[in-house]
Motif scaffolding. Structure first.
Motif, mmCIF file in Angstrom:
data_model
loop_
_atom_site.group_PDB
_atom_site.id
_atom_site.type_symbol
_atom_site.label_atom_id
_atom_site.label_comp_id
_atom_site.label_asym_id
_atom_site.label_seq_id
_atom_site.Cartn_x
_atom_site.Cartn_y
_atom_site.Cartn_z
ATOM 1 N N GLY A 58 69.902 56.868 -53.087
ATOM 2 C CA GLY A 58 69.158 55.703 -52.598
ATOM 3 C C GLY A 58 67.856 56.063 -51.907
ATOM 4 N N ALA A 59 67.384 55.163 -51.052
ATOM 5 C CA ALA A 59 66.133 55.376 -50.322
ATOM 6 C C ALA A 59 66.268 56.592 -49.410
ATOM 7 C CB ALA A 59 65.812 54.131 -49.496
ATOM 8 N N GLU A 60 65.131 57.241 -49.167
ATOM 9 C CA GLU A 60 65.142 58.500 -48.417
ATOM 10 C C GLU A 60 65.808 58.385 -47.047
ATOM 11 O OE1 GLU A 60 61.966 61.866 -47.025
ATOM 12 O OE2 GLU A 60 61.356 60.489 -48.609
ATOM 13 N N ASN A 61 65.496 57.316 -46.331
ATOM 14 C CA ASN A 61 66.070 57.163 -44.981
ATOM 15 C C ASN A 61 67.099 56.042 -44.923
ATOM 16 O OD1 ASN A 61 64.387 59.200 -43.768
ATOM 17 N ND2 ASN A 61 62.687 57.772 -44.091
ATOM 18 N N ALA A 62 67.842 55.886 -46.006
ATOM 19 C CA ALA A 62 68.847 54.815 -46.069
ATOM 20 C C ALA A 62 69.823 54.917 -44.901
ATOM 21 C CB ALA A 62 69.600 54.894 -47.388
ATOM 22 N N LYS A 63 70.166 53.758 -44.366
ATOM 23 C CA LYS A 63 71.153 53.700 -43.280
ATOM 24 C C LYS A 63 72.336 52.877 -43.776
ATOM 25 C CE LYS A 63 68.884 55.320 -39.445
ATOM 26 N NZ LYS A 63 68.406 56.600 -39.924
ATOM 27 N N ILE A 64 73.533 53.406 -43.564
ATOM 28 C CA ILE A 64 74.737 52.722 -44.036
ATOM 29 C C ILE A 64 75.673 52.430 -42.875
ATOM 30 C CG2 ILE A 64 76.796 52.905 -45.504
ATOM 31 C CD1 ILE A 64 75.237 54.524 -47.436
ATOM 32 N N ILE A 65 76.139 51.185 -42.816
ATOM 33 C CA ILE A 65 77.241 50.832 -41.914
ATOM 34 C C ILE A 65 78.441 50.625 -42.823
ATOM 35 C CG2 ILE A 65 78.178 49.068 -40.361
ATOM 36 C CD1 ILE A 65 75.310 48.593 -39.368
ATOM 37 N N SER A 66 79.480 51.400 -42.588
ATOM 38 C CA SER A 66 80.658 51.353 -43.460
ATOM 39 C C SER A 66 81.882 50.928 -42.647
ATOM 40 C CB SER A 66 80.887 52.737 -44.086
ATOM 41 O OG SER A 66 81.882 52.662 -45.079
ATOM 42 N N LEU A 67 82.592 49.932 -43.157
ATOM 43 C CA LEU A 67 83.746 49.367 -42.442
ATOM 44 C C LEU A 67 85.047 49.855 -43.060
ATOM 45 C CD1 LEU A 67 82.428 45.674 -42.248
ATOM 46 C CD2 LEU A 67 81.943 47.550 -40.679
ATOM 47 N N GLU A 68 85.931 50.391 -42.237
ATOM 48 C CA GLU A 68 87.193 50.932 -42.748
ATOM 49 C C GLU A 68 88.349 50.564 -41.811
ATOM 50 O OE1 GLU A 68 90.130 52.313 -44.700
ATOM 51 O OE2 GLU A 68 88.166 52.497 -45.649
ATOM 52 N N LEU A 69 89.432 50.094 -42.415
ATOM 53 C CA LEU A 69 90.611 49.685 -41.645
ATOM 54 C C LEU A 69 91.513 50.866 -41.294
ATOM 55 C CD1 LEU A 69 92.381 47.325 -40.561
ATOM 56 C CD2 LEU A 69 93.405 47.187 -42.838
ATOM 57 N N ASP A 96 89.401 45.888 -38.678
ATOM 58 C CA ASP A 96 89.460 44.847 -39.699
ATOM 59 C C ASP A 96 88.042 44.431 -40.113
ATOM 60 O OD1 ASP A 96 89.423 41.733 -40.280
ATOM 61 O OD2 ASP A 96 91.408 42.473 -40.819
ATOM 62 N N ALA A 97 87.726 44.622 -41.396
ATOM 63 C CA ALA A 97 86.360 44.367 -41.878
ATOM 64 C C ALA A 97 85.943 42.916 -41.661
ATOM 65 C CB ALA A 97 86.250 44.736 -43.355
ATOM 66 N N ALA A 98 86.830 41.973 -41.969
ATOM 67 C CA ALA A 98 86.483 40.553 -41.840
ATOM 68 C C ALA A 98 86.055 40.219 -40.412
ATOM 69 C CB ALA A 98 87.668 39.692 -42.257
ATOM 70 N N LYS A 99 86.727 40.833 -39.424
ATOM 71 C CA LYS A 99 86.365 40.588 -38.017
ATOM 72 C C LYS A 99 85.091 41.335 -37.647
ATOM 73 C CE LYS A 99 91.099 39.734 -36.496
ATOM 74 N NZ LYS A 99 92.295 40.349 -35.899
ATOM 75 N N ASN A 100 84.974 42.584 -38.136
ATOM 76 C CA ASN A 100 83.815 43.400 -37.767
ATOM 77 C C ASN A 100 82.516 42.902 -38.393
ATOM 78 O OD1 ASN A 100 84.995 45.148 -35.934
ATOM 79 N ND2 ASN A 100 85.760 46.515 -37.521
ATOM 80 N N ILE A 101 82.598 42.278 -39.572
ATOM 81 C CA ILE A 101 81.391 41.711 -40.195
ATOM 82 C C ILE A 101 80.784 40.671 -39.248
ATOM 83 C CG2 ILE A 101 80.512 40.245 -42.071
ATOM 84 C CD1 ILE A 101 82.726 41.532 -43.868
ATOM 85 N N GLU A 102 81.668 39.876 -38.638
ATOM 86 C CA GLU A 102 81.199 38.785 -37.762
ATOM 87 C C GLU A 102 80.565 39.293 -36.467
ATOM 88 O OE1 GLU A 102 84.810 36.442 -37.604
ATOM 89 O OE2 GLU A 102 84.016 35.119 -39.154
ATOM 90 N N LYS A 103 80.849 40.573 -36.137
ATOM 91 C CA LYS A 103 80.275 41.138 -34.900
ATOM 92 C C LYS A 103 78.912 41.791 -35.140
ATOM 93 C CE LYS A 103 84.874 42.248 -33.087
ATOM 94 N NZ LYS A 103 85.817 43.363 -32.859
ATOM 95 N N LEU A 104 78.525 41.922 -36.409
ATOM 96 C CA LEU A 104 77.255 42.583 -36.708
ATOM 97 C C LEU A 104 76.070 41.701 -36.316
ATOM 98 C CD1 LEU A 104 78.152 44.049 -40.231
ATOM 99 C CD2 LEU A 104 77.982 45.332 -38.086
ATOM 100 N N ASP A 105 74.952 42.343 -35.992
ATOM 101 C CA ASP A 105 73.737 41.651 -35.580
ATOM 102 C C ASP A 105 73.209 40.792 -36.738
ATOM 103 O OD1 ASP A 105 71.237 40.863 -34.761
ATOM 104 O OD2 ASP A 105 70.484 42.873 -34.336
ATOM 105 N N TYR A 122 88.043 39.343 -51.163
ATOM 106 C CA TYR A 122 86.666 39.293 -51.675
ATOM 107 C C TYR A 122 85.963 37.953 -51.427
ATOM 108 C CZ TYR A 122 86.544 43.887 -54.022
ATOM 109 O OH TYR A 122 86.520 45.235 -54.289
ATOM 110 N N PRO A 123 86.608 36.793 -51.689
ATOM 111 C CA PRO A 123 85.904 35.523 -51.431
ATOM 112 C C PRO A 123 85.499 35.373 -49.956
ATOM 113 C CG PRO A 123 87.798 35.151 -52.844
ATOM 114 C CD PRO A 123 87.922 36.553 -52.332
ATOM 115 N N ASP A 124 86.386 35.800 -49.063
ATOM 116 C CA ASP A 124 86.123 35.712 -47.626
ATOM 117 C C ASP A 124 84.976 36.653 -47.237
ATOM 118 O OD1 ASP A 124 86.677 34.838 -44.935
ATOM 119 O OD2 ASP A 124 87.598 36.786 -44.571
ATOM 120 N N TYR A 125 85.017 37.883 -47.751
ATOM 121 C CA TYR A 125 83.932 38.831 -47.465
ATOM 122 C C TYR A 125 82.586 38.264 -47.926
ATOM 123 C CZ TYR A 125 87.545 42.523 -46.885
ATOM 124 O OH TYR A 125 88.621 43.283 -46.494
ATOM 125 N N LEU A 126 82.579 37.683 -49.111
ATOM 126 C CA LEU A 126 81.338 37.142 -49.656
ATOM 127 C C LEU A 126 80.728 36.112 -48.710
ATOM 128 C CD1 LEU A 126 79.303 36.897 -52.058
ATOM 129 C CD2 LEU A 126 80.750 35.055 -52.920
#
Length: 200
Positions: A58-69, A96-105, A122-126
């Motif tokens: 990917g991009a040279e300075n790509a930043k990834i936030i990865s959620l794992e249970l 829990d990804a579903a909860k942590n997504i909601e805490k993101l900026d 998947y529908p909920d994540y979307l």
């Protein structure tokens, strides 16, 4: 990096950890090379394989936030990531990804969201990631065809019934032509590339 990728592939095979398979991987890499995402949200770290593919291609300075249970997987992923040049670029958030997504900026917009976690969610994540997606951002979802059952007339085994139902719901949602354009690559287990349509 090739040696590390090989090590991770062998580890995944031996320990039956689901990572993006060889056929799906080729498409995944082509998409990463094409879009060069800078800010990435990954739902489902597993052992960090797709996160490292994304930073490598990917991009040279790509930043990834990865959620794992799974705590064990997150530790294993961190070990592999620490062996790479990208350890500062990938942040794993445990829980829990579903909860942590909601805490993101909500002001931090992602160029790409990669969904590769609990298929029944998947529908909920979307729904939850859409407010975090940049206007020209993409959503990639792996395993959307789930062993061929999703597009088949054949009844899935009972244990997969809910997963198949939810994945069909997900495909229906991203196939709404008023909101999205979606292409499903059948390589591997089905990789869906979704772009949101611009609204006037």
């Amino acid at each position: 990096m090739e040696a590390l990728f090989k090590q991770m592939e062998d580890f995944a095979k031996e320990n039956k950890v689901p990572i993006i398979n060889e056929n799906g991987r080729k498409v995944f890499i082509e998409i990463i090379k094409k879009y060069k995402p800078q800010r990435v949200l990954e739902i489902g770290t597993a052992i960090g394989y797709s996160a490292l593919l994304t930073t490598y291609y990917g991009a040279e300075n790509a930043k990834i936030i990865s959620l794992e249970l799974d705590e064990e997987r997150a530790k294993q992923a961190q070990d592999f990531i620490n062996q790479s040049a990208y350890r500062e670029q990938i942040k794993i958030i445990l829980g829990d990804a579903a909860k942590n997504i909601e805490k993101l900026d909500k002001n931090y917009k992602f160029d790409m969201v990669f969904i590769d976690a609990a298929k029944g969610q998947y529908p909920d994540y979307l729904q939850k990631v859409l407010p975090l997606l940049a206007d020209d951002g993409i959503i990639l979802a792996d395993n959307v065809l789930f062993r061929g059952y999703v597009m088949s007339e054949e009844k899935p085994p009972r244990r997969y019934k809910t997963i198949v139902k939810r994945l069909r719901e997900y495909i229906a949602m991203v196939s709404d032509t008023d909101k999205f354009t979606t292409e499903i690559f059948e390589n591997g287990d089905g990789l869906a590339l979704t772009k949101r349509l611009k609204t006037n």
